[in-house]
Design a protein around this motif. Structure first.
Motif, PDB file in Angstrom:
ATOM      1  N   UNK A   5     -13.344 -12.873   3.150  1.00  0.00           N
ATOM      2  CA  UNK A   5     -12.770 -11.693   3.779  1.00  0.00           C
ATOM      3  C   UNK A   5     -11.731 -11.113   2.826  1.00  0.00           C
ATOM      4  N   UNK A   6     -11.894  -9.833   2.492  1.00  0.00           N
ATOM      5  CA  UNK A   6     -11.010  -9.153   1.550  1.00  0.00           C
ATOM      6  C   UNK A   6     -10.161  -8.137   2.302  1.00  0.00           C
ATOM      7  N   UNK A   7      -8.857  -8.139   2.034  1.00  0.00           N
ATOM      8  CA  UNK A   7      -7.910  -7.263   2.712  1.00  0.00           C
ATOM      9  C   UNK A   7      -7.262  -6.320   1.697  1.00  0.00           C
ATOM     10  N   UNK A   8      -7.340  -5.009   1.972  1.00  0.00           N
ATOM     11  CA  UNK A   8      -6.863  -4.001   1.031  1.00  0.00           C
ATOM     12  C   UNK A   8      -5.773  -3.130   1.659  1.00  0.00           C
ATOM     13  N   UNK A   9      -4.636  -3.082   1.004  1.00  0.00           N
ATOM     14  CA  UNK A   9      -3.636  -2.069   1.316  1.00  0.00           C
ATOM     15  C   UNK A   9      -4.225  -0.698   0.946  1.00  0.00           C
ATOM     16  N   UNK A  10      -3.639   0.364   1.477  1.00  0.00           N
ATOM     17  CA  UNK A  10      -4.125   1.711   1.138  1.00  0.00           C
ATOM     18  C   UNK A  10      -3.272   2.346   0.052  1.00  0.00           C
ATOM     19  N   UNK A  11      -2.049   2.711   0.407  1.00  0.00           N
ATOM     20  CA  UNK A  11      -1.206   3.522  -0.485  1.00  0.00           C
ATOM     21  C   UNK A  11      -0.686   2.687  -1.648  1.00  0.00           C
ATOM     22  N   UNK A  12      -1.112   3.064  -2.845  1.00  0.00           N
ATOM     23  CA  UNK A  12      -0.749   2.318  -4.037  1.00  0.00           C
ATOM     24  C   UNK A  12      -1.830   1.345  -4.476  1.00  0.00           C
ATOM     25  N   UNK A  13      -2.833   1.145  -3.618  1.00  0.00           N
ATOM     26  CA  UNK A  13      -3.911   0.195  -3.917  1.00  0.00           C
ATOM     27  C   UNK A  13      -5.269   0.889  -3.950  1.00  0.00           C
ATOM     28  N   UNK A  14      -5.638   1.551  -2.860  1.00  0.00           N
ATOM     29  CA  UNK A  14      -6.888   2.315  -2.828  1.00  0.00           C
ATOM     30  C   UNK A  14      -6.686   3.751  -3.302  1.00  0.00           C
ATOM     31  N   UNK A  15      -5.539   4.324  -2.962  1.00  0.00           N
ATOM     32  CA  UNK A  15      -5.177   5.674  -3.411  1.00  0.00           C
ATOM     33  C   UNK A  15      -3.689   5.686  -3.739  1.00  0.00           C
ATOM     34  N   UNK A  41     -16.789  -9.706   4.113  1.00  0.00           N
ATOM     35  CA  UNK A  41     -16.149  -8.778   5.034  1.00  0.00           C
ATOM     36  C   UNK A  41     -15.022  -8.041   4.332  1.00  0.00           C
ATOM     37  N   UNK A  42     -14.895  -6.750   4.626  1.00  0.00           N
ATOM     38  CA  UNK A  42     -13.856  -5.926   4.016  1.00  0.00           C
ATOM     39  C   UNK A  42     -12.968  -5.330   5.101  1.00  0.00           C
ATOM     40  N   UNK A  43     -11.652  -5.435   4.903  1.00  0.00           N
ATOM     41  CA  UNK A  43     -10.689  -4.910   5.862  1.00  0.00           C
ATOM     42  C   UNK A  43      -9.630  -4.076   5.163  1.00  0.00           C
ATOM     43  N   UNK A  44      -9.280  -2.971   5.771  1.00  0.00           N
ATOM     44  CA  UNK A  44      -8.042  -2.281   5.400  1.00  0.00           C
ATOM     45  C   UNK A  44      -6.899  -3.033   6.049  1.00  0.00           C
ATOM     46  N   UNK A  45      -5.816  -3.220   5.310  1.00  0.00           N
ATOM     47  CA  UNK A  45      -4.632  -3.922   5.825  1.00  0.00           C
ATOM     48  C   UNK A  45      -3.419  -3.088   5.427  1.00  0.00           C
ATOM     49  N   UNK A  46      -2.946  -2.272   6.352  1.00  0.00           N
ATOM     50  CA  UNK A  46      -2.003  -1.210   6.006  1.00  0.00           C
ATOM     51  C   UNK A  46      -0.905  -1.058   7.055  1.00  0.00           C
ATOM     52  N   UNK A  47       0.193  -0.466   6.639  1.00  0.00           N
ATOM     53  CA  UNK A  47       1.230  -0.085   7.587  1.00  0.00           C
ATOM     54  C   UNK A  47       0.872   1.171   8.350  1.00  0.00           C
ATOM     55  N   UNK A  48      -0.189   1.850   7.928  1.00  0.00           N
ATOM     56  CA  UNK A  48      -0.576   3.096   8.586  1.00  0.00           C
ATOM     57  C   UNK A  48      -1.071   2.850  10.009  1.00  0.00           C
TER      58      UNK A  48
END
Length: 267
Positions: A5-15, A41-48
């Protein structure tokens, strides 16, 4: 390879608007799809909040979302966890912000509410093309019963007051938006964190920490980078996160995420 399972931040990581990366790079999109097709499995992991997960992220087909820094979790379109603020504390917080004449918005599981009076905060998000996410006609006290997070734009003269309030009432230091204004303060349950959200996701799948990867760049990514088996800090990450990471990849504008995904999950 066993399912991960991979967890990705958004701001600064994906964009990252600061680096001119306004959309997820095509190379990253290809790698995400390939890794998912391989059974991971892919997850966004963000403060948004969910309202700020715009269409480009929805189109990537993530298996789920850990949002509000762990305060809301959705898997395969179903909400599995939500941690609301204490209503009395939420009410006390907005009363304080109104007394200081600070713009603020109330964020619930699926909506964001902002009073029509708060032009500066509304304009900030409108300029990012996000004006449609707001509801501006609402009953404040009713919405506060469902609040997960409150975000406020605090003037410089009041920053210390708000910081002291956060320390005293929430038992946590200030938390502000590194990718927006340094005057953007966030109020949420002190028991929330991305790490807590990640634990709930892997419990849902019957996996364990050895099956996790995390990718981030900010202070609110530290706990997830420490928790996951492999924690990757972007080259553009804050020094505090880099110090905790297992791997530091190149920065977002140097294809760092694409390259590290290819290295960790070779074809």
């Amino acid at each position: 390879m066993k399912e991960k399972v991979l967890f990705f931040d958004i701001d600064g990581t994906l964009v990252d608007n600061t680096y001119g990366v306004h959309e997820v790079p095509e190379g990253v999109k290809r790698e995400l799809k390939r890794i998912q097709n391989d059974g991971h499995k892919l997850f966004i992991c963000s403060g948004r909040p969910k309202a700020m997960i715009n269409q480009q992220f929805l189109d990537l087909g993530f298996n789920g979302y850990v949002l509000y820094n762990g305060g809301y979790i959705e898997i395969d379109g179903e909400s599995i966890f939500e941690e609301r603020m204490d209503t009395e504390l939420a009410t006390q917080t907005v009363d304080m912000l109104e007394e200081l004449n600070c713009d603020y918005m109330i964020e619930t599981a699926h909506h964001i509410y902002i009073d029509k009076r708060y032009k500066e905060l509304y304009t900030f998000f409108k300029n990012l093309g996000m004006e449609e996410m707001f509801s501006m006609d609402f009953a404040r006290d009713d919405v506060l019963k469902r609040a997960i997070k409150i975000e406020a734009n605090v003037t410089n003269k009041d920053k210390q007051k708000v910081s002291d309030y956060l320390d005293g009432k929430f038992g946590t230091t200030i938390s502000y938006d590194q990718h927006g204004s340094d005057n953007s303060f966030e109020f949420f349950s002190p028991t929330m964190s991305k790490a807590v959200g990640i634990k709930k996701v892997i419990e849902h799948y019957g996996l364990d920490i050895n099956d996790t990867y995390a990718f981030g760049d900010g202070l609110n990514d530290i706990e997830m980078i420490q928790l996951c088996q492999i924690g990757v800090a972007m080259g553009n990450a804050v020094d505090e996160l880099k110090a905790q990471a297992d791997i530091i990849c190149k920065s977002i504008d140097k294809n760092g995420l694409e390259d590290i995904l290819k290295a960790l999950f070779p074809q």
